[in-house]
Design a protein around this motif. Structure first.
Motif, PDB file in Angstrom:
ATOM      1  N   TYR A  31      11.440  -1.951 -11.791  1.00  0.00           N
ATOM      2  CA  TYR A  31      10.080  -1.684 -10.995  1.00  0.00           C
ATOM      3  C   TYR A  31      10.352  -0.942 -10.106  1.00  0.00           C
ATOM      4  N   SER A  32      10.046   0.285 -10.561  1.00  0.00           N
ATOM      5  CA  SER A  32      10.676   1.356  -9.636  1.00  0.00           C
ATOM      6  C   SER A  32       9.520   2.050  -8.863  1.00  0.00           C
ATOM      7  N   ALA A  33       7.813   1.698  -9.637  1.00  0.00           N
ATOM      8  CA  ALA A  33       6.573   1.789  -9.101  1.00  0.00           C
ATOM      9  C   ALA A  33       6.269   1.277  -8.033  1.00  0.00           C
ATOM     10  N   ILE A  34       5.963   1.730  -6.578  1.00  0.00           N
ATOM     11  CA  ILE A  34       5.158   0.415  -5.453  1.00  0.00           C
ATOM     12  C   ILE A  34       3.855   1.127  -5.089  1.00  0.00           C
ATOM     13  N   GLY A  35       3.283   0.222  -4.364  1.00  0.00           N
ATOM     14  CA  GLY A  35       2.428   0.372  -3.496  1.00  0.00           C
ATOM     15  C   GLY A  35       1.055   0.463  -3.692  1.00  0.00           C
ATOM     16  N   ASP A  55      11.726   9.126  -7.866  1.00  0.00           N
ATOM     17  CA  ASP A  55      11.591  10.652  -7.104  1.00  0.00           C
ATOM     18  C   ASP A  55      11.019  10.930  -6.280  1.00  0.00           C
ATOM     19  N   GLY A  56      10.727  10.046  -5.192  1.00  0.00           N
ATOM     20  CA  GLY A  56       9.784  10.003  -3.998  1.00  0.00           C
ATOM     21  C   GLY A  56       8.530  10.593  -4.390  1.00  0.00           C
ATOM     22  N   SER A  57       8.232  10.972  -6.089  1.00  0.00           N
ATOM     23  CA  SER A  57       7.007  10.902  -6.168  1.00  0.00           C
ATOM     24  C   SER A  57       6.134  10.260  -5.177  1.00  0.00           C
ATOM     25  N   THR A  58       4.808  10.476  -5.644  1.00  0.00           N
ATOM     26  CA  THR A  58       3.524   9.526  -4.624  1.00  0.00           C
ATOM     27  C   THR A  58       2.047   9.726  -5.381  1.00  0.00           C
ATOM     28  N   TYR A  59       1.554   8.739  -5.269  1.00  0.00           N
ATOM     29  CA  TYR A  59      -0.246   9.319  -6.007  1.00  0.00           C
ATOM     30  C   TYR A  59      -1.081   8.915  -4.786  1.00  0.00           C
ATOM     31  N   TYR A  60      -1.923   9.193  -4.534  1.00  0.00           N
ATOM     32  CA  TYR A  60      -2.875   9.074  -3.834  1.00  0.00           C
ATOM     33  C   TYR A  60      -4.571   8.864  -4.400  1.00  0.00           C
ATOM     34  N   ALA A  61      -5.053   8.082  -4.209  1.00  0.00           N
ATOM     35  CA  ALA A  61      -5.958   8.553  -4.952  1.00  0.00           C
ATOM     36  C   ALA A  61      -7.177   9.617  -4.440  1.00  0.00           C
ATOM     37  N   ASP A  62      -8.701   9.878  -4.484  1.00  0.00           N
ATOM     38  CA  ASP A  62      -9.160  11.113  -4.463  1.00  0.00           C
ATOM     39  C   ASP A  62     -10.031  10.935  -2.987  1.00  0.00           C
ATOM     40  N   GLY A  66      -5.417  13.409   2.491  1.00  0.00           N
ATOM     41  CA  GLY A  66      -5.736  13.738   3.922  1.00  0.00           C
ATOM     42  C   GLY A  66      -5.946  12.418   4.816  1.00  0.00           C
ATOM     43  N   ARG A  67      -6.282  11.018   4.197  1.00  0.00           N
ATOM     44  CA  ARG A  67      -6.473  10.013   5.334  1.00  0.00           C
ATOM     45  C   ARG A  67      -4.356   9.345   5.282  1.00  0.00           C
ATOM     46  N   PHE A  68      -4.469   9.194   4.283  1.00  0.00           N
ATOM     47  CA  PHE A  68      -4.153   8.280   4.232  1.00  0.00           C
ATOM     48  C   PHE A  68      -2.355   8.444   3.394  1.00  0.00           C
ATOM     49  N   ALA A  69      -1.587   8.024   4.473  1.00  0.00           N
ATOM     50  CA  ALA A  69       0.103   8.364   4.064  1.00  0.00           C
ATOM     51  C   ALA A  69       0.810   7.398   3.618  1.00  0.00           C
ATOM     52  N   ILE A  70       1.511   6.874   2.216  1.00  0.00           N
ATOM     53  CA  ILE A  70       2.785   6.100   1.837  1.00  0.00           C
ATOM     54  C   ILE A  70       3.971   7.024   1.938  1.00  0.00           C
ATOM     55  N   SER A  71       4.837   6.041   2.644  1.00  0.00           N
ATOM     56  CA  SER A  71       6.484   6.070   3.227  1.00  0.00           C
ATOM     57  C   SER A  71       6.783   4.558   2.589  1.00  0.00           C
ATOM     58  N   THR A  78      10.839  -1.383   2.279  1.00  0.00           N
ATOM     59  CA  THR A  78       9.958  -2.094   3.118  1.00  0.00           C
ATOM     60  C   THR A  78       9.410  -0.599   2.359  1.00  0.00           C
ATOM     61  N   VAL A  79       7.914  -0.815   2.125  1.00  0.00           N
ATOM     62  CA  VAL A  79       6.625   0.725   1.862  1.00  0.00           C
ATOM     63  C   VAL A  79       6.038   0.251   3.190  1.00  0.00           C
ATOM     64  N   TYR A  80       5.074   1.370   3.227  1.00  0.00           N
ATOM     65  CA  TYR A  80       4.219   1.564   4.406  1.00  0.00           C
ATOM     66  C   TYR A  80       2.884   2.784   4.009  1.00  0.00           C
ATOM     67  N   LEU A  81       2.012   2.188   4.379  1.00  0.00           N
ATOM     68  CA  LEU A  81       1.066   2.450   4.066  1.00  0.00           C
ATOM     69  C   LEU A  81       0.307   3.110   5.603  1.00  0.00           C
TER      70      LEU A  81
END
Length: 126
Positions: A31-35, A55-62, A66-71, A78-81
């Motif tokens: 379980y290594s994808a989180i969001g 690997d730190g790769s990310t996905y963003y909905a269209d 440019g407005r949201f950032a995940i870390s 902990t994951v932040y949006l």
């Protein structure tokens, strides 16, 4: 057992910002994808943003690029949006979810994520 606890939702005016947090425990390599998904009244649960903890790769909905950032803070598990320039159409219940890494290699769908948080309400309104 994976447990996800969200925080950080609330009411904000259009153009404002909020930061959501998702604290994870019982995390395994499977379980290594989180969001985050979000669901507005009468609509389907849609993928918003995800990060692959390997690997730190990310996905963003269209709609949020440019407005949201995940870390991720690995020390705190902990994951932040970070959500900026919020719009009324961002209003929804936001759910933290985790799943296998392939779940974000394609368009994320809820059925591919095995663990969920309780959800936190985000309301964007003047």
């Amino acid at each position: 057992q994976v447990r996800l606890v969200e925080s950080g939702g609330g009411l904000v005016q259009p153009g404002g910002s909020l930061r959501l947090s998702c604290a994870a425990s019982g995390f395994t390599v499977d379980y290594s994808a989180i969001g985050w998904f979000r669901q507005a009244p009468g609509k389907e649960r849609d993928g918003v943003s995800f990060i692959n903890s390997r690997d730190g790769s990310t996905y963003y909905a269209d709609s949020v690029k440019g407005r949201f950032a995940i870390s991720r803070d690995n020390a705190k598990n902990t994951v932040y949006l970070q959500m900026n320039s919020l719009k009324p159409e961002d209003t929804a219940v936001y759910y933290c979810a985790s799943g296998p890494p392939w779940a974000i290699a394609v368009h994320p769908i809820a059925a591919n994520f095995g663990s969920w948080g309780q959800g936190t309400q985000v309301t964007v309104s003047s």
